[in-house]
Design a protein around this motif. Structure first.
Motif, PDB file in Angstrom:
ATOM      1  N   UNK A 281       1.031  -0.932   0.018  1.00 48.17           N
ATOM      2  CA  UNK A 281       0.021   0.107  -0.098  1.00 48.17           C
ATOM      3  C   UNK A 281       0.905   1.290   0.068  1.00 48.17           C
ATOM      4  N   UNK A 282       2.239   1.023   0.765  1.00 49.67           N
ATOM      5  CA  UNK A 282       2.743   2.008   0.831  1.00 49.67           C
ATOM      6  C   UNK A 282       3.662   1.952  -0.504  1.00 49.67           C
ATOM      7  N   UNK A 283       4.055   1.730  -0.910  1.00 53.87           N
ATOM      8  CA  UNK A 283       4.376   1.593  -2.271  1.00 53.87           C
ATOM      9  C   UNK A 283       3.562   1.746  -3.474  1.00 53.87           C
ATOM     10  N   UNK A 284       1.924   1.323  -3.364  1.00 49.41           N
ATOM     11  CA  UNK A 284       1.061   2.393  -4.466  1.00 49.41           C
ATOM     12  C   UNK A 284       0.864   3.978  -4.339  1.00 49.41           C
ATOM     13  N   UNK A 285       0.953   4.272  -2.704  1.00 53.59           N
ATOM     14  CA  UNK A 285       0.447   5.702  -2.449  1.00 53.59           C
ATOM     15  C   UNK A 285       0.976   6.603  -3.165  1.00 53.59           C
ATOM     16  N   UNK A 286       0.957   7.674  -3.820  1.00 52.09           N
ATOM     17  CA  UNK A 286       0.823   8.843  -4.663  1.00 52.09           C
ATOM     18  C   UNK A 286       2.054   9.829  -3.573  1.00 52.09           C
ATOM     19  N   UNK A 287       1.330   9.961  -2.630  1.00 49.70           N
ATOM     20  CA  UNK A 287       1.619  10.970  -2.044  1.00 49.70           C
ATOM     21  C   UNK A 287       2.304  10.636  -0.954  1.00 49.70           C
ATOM     22  N   UNK A 288       3.564  11.376  -0.221  1.00 53.85           N
ATOM     23  CA  UNK A 288       4.462  11.086   1.034  1.00 53.85           C
ATOM     24  C   UNK A 288       3.448  10.865   2.087  1.00 53.85           C
ATOM     25  N   UNK A 289       2.419  12.069   2.081  1.00 52.42           N
ATOM     26  CA  UNK A 289       1.730  12.458   3.631  1.00 52.42           C
ATOM     27  C   UNK A 289       1.073  11.241   3.806  1.00 52.42           C
ATOM     28  N   UNK A 290       0.337  10.285   2.295  1.00 49.96           N
ATOM     29  CA  UNK A 290       0.106   9.524   2.685  1.00 49.96           C
ATOM     30  C   UNK A 290       0.794   8.057   3.203  1.00 49.96           C
ATOM     31  N   UNK A 291       1.697   8.306   2.324  1.00 50.44           N
ATOM     32  CA  UNK A 291       2.789   6.424   2.433  1.00 50.44           C
ATOM     33  C   UNK A 291       3.190   7.004   4.260  1.00 50.44           C
ATOM     34  N   UNK A 292       3.416   8.420   4.546  1.00 56.14           N
ATOM     35  CA  UNK A 292       3.717   8.943   6.285  1.00 56.14           C
ATOM     36  C   UNK A 292       2.311   8.230   7.444  1.00 56.14           C
ATOM     37  N   UNK A 293       1.558   8.223   6.868  1.00 54.48           N
ATOM     38  CA  UNK A 293      -0.100   7.984   7.090  1.00 54.48           C
ATOM     39  C   UNK A 293       0.076   6.189   7.840  1.00 54.48           C
ATOM     40  N   UNK A 294       0.333   5.748   6.578  1.00 52.92           N
ATOM     41  CA  UNK A 294       0.450   4.332   6.641  1.00 52.92           C
ATOM     42  C   UNK A 294       1.444   3.914   7.655  1.00 52.92           C
ATOM     43  N   UNK A 295       2.414   4.869   7.924  1.00 51.29           N
ATOM     44  CA  UNK A 295       3.830   3.707   8.937  1.00 51.29           C
ATOM     45  C   UNK A 295       3.148   4.867   9.899  1.00 51.29           C
ATOM     46  N   UNK A 296       2.734   5.661  10.269  1.00 48.33           N
ATOM     47  CA  UNK A 296       1.179   5.956  11.208  1.00 48.33           C
ATOM     48  C   UNK A 296       0.571   5.100  12.211  1.00 48.33           C
ATOM     49  N   UNK A 297      -0.295   4.471  11.204  1.00 48.16           N
ATOM     50  CA  UNK A 297      -0.962   3.586  11.618  1.00 48.16           C
ATOM     51  C   UNK A 297      -0.118   2.181  11.793  1.00 48.16           C
ATOM     52  N   UNK A 298       0.492   2.110  11.425  1.00 47.29           N
ATOM     53  CA  UNK A 298       1.601   0.124  11.873  1.00 47.29           C
ATOM     54  C   UNK A 298       1.920   0.789  13.273  1.00 47.29           C
ATOM     55  N   UNK A 299       2.204   1.909  13.470  1.00 42.15           N
ATOM     56  CA  UNK A 299       2.713   2.485  15.285  1.00 42.15           C
ATOM     57  C   UNK A 299       1.470   2.202  16.164  1.00 42.15           C
ATOM     58  N   UNK A 300      -0.092   2.283  15.187  1.00 44.14           N
ATOM     59  CA  UNK A 300      -1.358   2.448  16.828  1.00 44.14           C
ATOM     60  C   UNK A 300      -1.307   0.384  16.972  1.00 44.14           C
ATOM     61  N   UNK A 301      -1.296  -0.149  15.835  1.00 43.36           N
ATOM     62  CA  UNK A 301      -1.215  -1.800  15.416  1.00 43.36           C
ATOM     63  C   UNK A 301      -0.466  -2.841  16.759  1.00 43.36           C
ATOM     64  N   UNK A 302      -1.011  -3.879  17.350  1.00 37.68           N
ATOM     65  CA  UNK A 302       0.174  -4.534  18.413  1.00 37.68           C
ATOM     66  C   UNK A 302       0.711  -4.724  18.175  1.00 37.68           C
ATOM     67  N   UNK A 303       1.699  -5.709  17.481  1.00 37.66           N
ATOM     68  CA  UNK A 303       2.577  -6.591  17.054  1.00 37.66           C
ATOM     69  C   UNK A 303       1.829  -7.823  16.856  1.00 37.66           C
ATOM     70  N   UNK A 304       1.462  -8.946  15.948  1.00 39.15           N
ATOM     71  CA  UNK A 304       0.587 -10.042  15.836  1.00 39.15           C
ATOM     72  C   UNK A 304       1.973 -11.077  15.438  1.00 39.15           C
TER      73      UNK A 304
END
Length: 133
Positions: A110-133
């Motif tokens: 998803x990060x690779x497909x997204x066109x904008x840096x701010x969207x890619x940064x949101x994916x990183x922020x999202x992952x930081x909110x998720x507990x490790x599985x």
């Protein structure tokens, strides 16, 4: 200022291992982005985020953790987009005038497909909110 709201829309991966994120293609802009849109008069950001996800992806969702707010220039005006993590709870994608394609992808894809840096940064922020599985 243009006020908008959106989501990093996610679901559990069909194989049960990890999550997939929704990325949308907007033919008008020729880009891949996260679902978002402008607030209607009198509308609060949380309601707008859920409404925009439904309008652009056909999916209902439950808002989770707040994510960083994106601020950038759009058409010469400052735009502020408030984001949340949001779990897809149902629905089905149907092409519409704003969005002609939706892909469910693992976070790295998803990060690779997204066109904008701010969207890619949101994916990183999202992952930081998720507990490790």
């Amino acid at each position: 200022m243009i006020r908008a709201a959106g989501c990093v829309l996610w679901r559990r991966a069909p194989g049960g291992d990890g999550v997939e994120l929704a990325v949308i293609h907007r033919p008008k802009h020729g880009d891949w982005s996260l679902p978002k849109g402008k607030l209607e008069p009198g509308e609060d950001s949380r309601h707008a985020a859920v409404r925009e996800v439904l309008e652009e992806t056909g999916m209902t969702c439950t808002l989770g953790a707040p994510l960083p707010t994106a601020r950038y220039k759009a058409g010469g005006r400052l735009k502020e987009v408030v984001y949340w993590a949001a779990e897809a709870t149902g629905g089905a994608f149907v092409r519409n005038k704003e969005v002609d394609e939706l892909l469910w992808l693992p976070p790295a894809a998803a990060r690779a497909r997204l066109s904008y840096d701010q969207d890619k940064e949101l994916v990183t922020a999202f992952l930081a909110t998720r507990p490790a599985h």
